[in-house]
Design an enzyme around this catalytic site. Structure first.
Site, PDB file in Angstrom:
ATOM      1  N   ASP A  93      -2.638  -1.833  13.582  1.00 40.82           N
ATOM      2  CA  ASP A  93      -3.275  -2.961  12.918  1.00 40.82           C
ATOM      3  C   ASP A  93      -4.198  -3.677  13.902  1.00 40.82           C
ATOM      4  OD1 ASP A  93      -3.800  -4.833  10.946  1.00 40.82           O
ATOM      5  OD2 ASP A  93      -2.023  -6.044  11.384  1.00 40.82           O
ATOM      6  N   ASP A 115     -11.087  -2.505  14.571  1.00 45.15           N
ATOM      7  CA  ASP A 115     -11.666  -3.754  14.095  1.00 45.15           C
ATOM      8  C   ASP A 115     -12.836  -4.170  14.971  1.00 45.15           C
ATOM      9  OD1 ASP A 115     -12.294  -6.193  13.100  1.00 45.15           O
ATOM     10  OD2 ASP A 115     -10.346  -7.135  13.483  1.00 45.15           O
ATOM     11  N   GLU A 145     -13.628  -2.320   9.327  1.00 39.28           N
ATOM     12  CA  GLU A 145     -13.685  -3.657   8.718  1.00 39.28           C
ATOM     13  C   GLU A 145     -15.101  -4.203   8.750  1.00 39.28           C
ATOM     14  OE1 GLU A 145     -11.696  -8.137   8.836  1.00 39.28           O
ATOM     15  OE2 GLU A 145     -10.766  -6.530   9.969  1.00 39.28           O
ATOM     16  N   ILE A 276       0.839  -7.508   4.726  1.00 41.87           N
ATOM     17  CA  ILE A 276       1.734  -8.665   4.648  1.00 41.87           C
ATOM     18  C   ILE A 276       2.540  -8.759   5.936  1.00 41.87           C
ATOM     19  CG2 ILE A 276       3.704  -9.674   3.423  1.00 41.87           C
ATOM     20  CD1 ILE A 276       2.604  -8.280   0.877  1.00 41.87           C
TER      21      ILE A 276
END
Length: 330
Positions: A93, A115, A145, A276
């Protein structure tokens, strides 16, 4: 080098294709310890949901890359033991550079997010393309992204959000070769996704956030028909956990998340992965505070982490069934 396939993991390609076609989203739950991982797998096995185990840079530092690799392998075996071989991906992530992406690919991750959203557009394209070219050699899927989410979570921080520009998405996907695209339409990192000034209050004084920019999402869908879209910063920040934390001594004022009904609407579109993290942190902290306050003589970690794990499991099962629509899709 360790291949994710040897660990029993899968990449996200088939997961996403089924989710886009089926009108649901794959849960992407962050974890950094055993109790979180147990809760995720238990909930996803019981609801028969595929799952993406997400690891941030901070989680890798906290838990150790070697331990995380074998925890993911253990998760596969644990699901089998519980009676359902659900599809499980291990995902980086918010990878910030090529080196961390390469290290994760070389150490058993099946999916990578690179990212470059804070970089100028051309630099984002170049970095993302470099990661894609390396990852695809090993059949690892890559998420890029466009747009910037506000908020703070681990090393990811931005004061202001910048919505994704629909006119850029087609060019970005074509030039980089990414397998999925994270976009910014009003979600935000952390437990305080909006300032009080951005919200209204209901009769109970609860903050009501502004709606997501579904018009931008629909424009992106038109530009990239059927292409997998990702939402970061999608915790709903349940008020019951916020109140429990504050009841038992915590101070987290002005906490506000994304309403679950809006996430359910997004999951029916091309949004096929919803991240989440904060909700899990809140649920775990709420139960730990409750147990230690009610039992101040307790010092056995199992006695407060166990109830926290059970609350996490309940919350994840609810997300799968009632929010993401992923239950029964394994």
């Amino acid at each position: 080098m360790v291949s994710y396939k040897d660990l029993g993991l899968v990449n996200t390609r088939e997961m996403f294709a089924k989710a886009v076609k089926g009108g649901y989203a794959i849960p992407a739950y962050n974890f950094s310890n055993m109790e979180q991982l147990q809760a995720i797998i238990q909930a996803c096995v019981e609801t028969k949901s595929p799952v993406i185990l997400q690891v941030s840079k901070g989680a890798r530092s906290y838990a150790s890359p070697i331990l995380l690799r074998w925890m993911a392998r253990g998760a596969v075996e644990y699901a089998h033991e519980l009676g359902c071989d659900i599809p499980i991906a291990l995902h980086l992530d918010h990878g910030g550079d090529f080196e961390i992406a390469k290290d994760c690919i070389d150490n058993g991750f099946s999916s990578i997010m690179i990212d470059g959203s804070a970089l100028p557009y051309d630099e984002n394209v170049a970095l993302t393309k470099k990661v894609v070219e390396y990852a695809h050699k090993f059949d690892v899927t890559v998420e890029g992204e466009l747009g910037v989410l506000a908020g703070v979570e681990d090393e990811v921080s931005a004061e202001q959000s910048h919505y994704t520009k629909p006119e850029e998405v087609q060019d970005f996907v074509q030039k980089t070769g990414v397998d999925s695209l994270a976009i910014s339409i009003g979600t935000s990192h952390g437990r305080m996704k909006f300032t009080p000034e951005q919200c209204t209050r209901n009769a109970d004084g609860v903050l009501i956030p502004p709606p997501l920019a579904f018009d931008i999402l629909h424009e992106i869908e038109k530009k990239l028909p059927g292409f997998p879209i990702v939402l970061h910063g999608s915790s709903s920040v349940p008020i019951e956990y916020v109140r429990m934390i504050e009841q038992y001594g915590g101070k987290i004022p002005d906490s506000v998340g994304i309403p679950e009904e809006q996430l359910r609407e997004a999951a029916k579109s091309a949004v096929c992965k919803i991240n989440i993290d904060s909700d899990g942190r809140l649920a775990m902290t709420a139960l730990v505070r409750k147990v230690l306050t009610e039992h101040p003589d307790e010092f056995d970690p199992r006695k407060y982490l166990g109830p926290a794990r059970e609350e996490l499991k309940k919350m994840y099962a609810h997300k799968n069934k009632d929010v993401l629509g992923s239950a029964g899709k394994a």
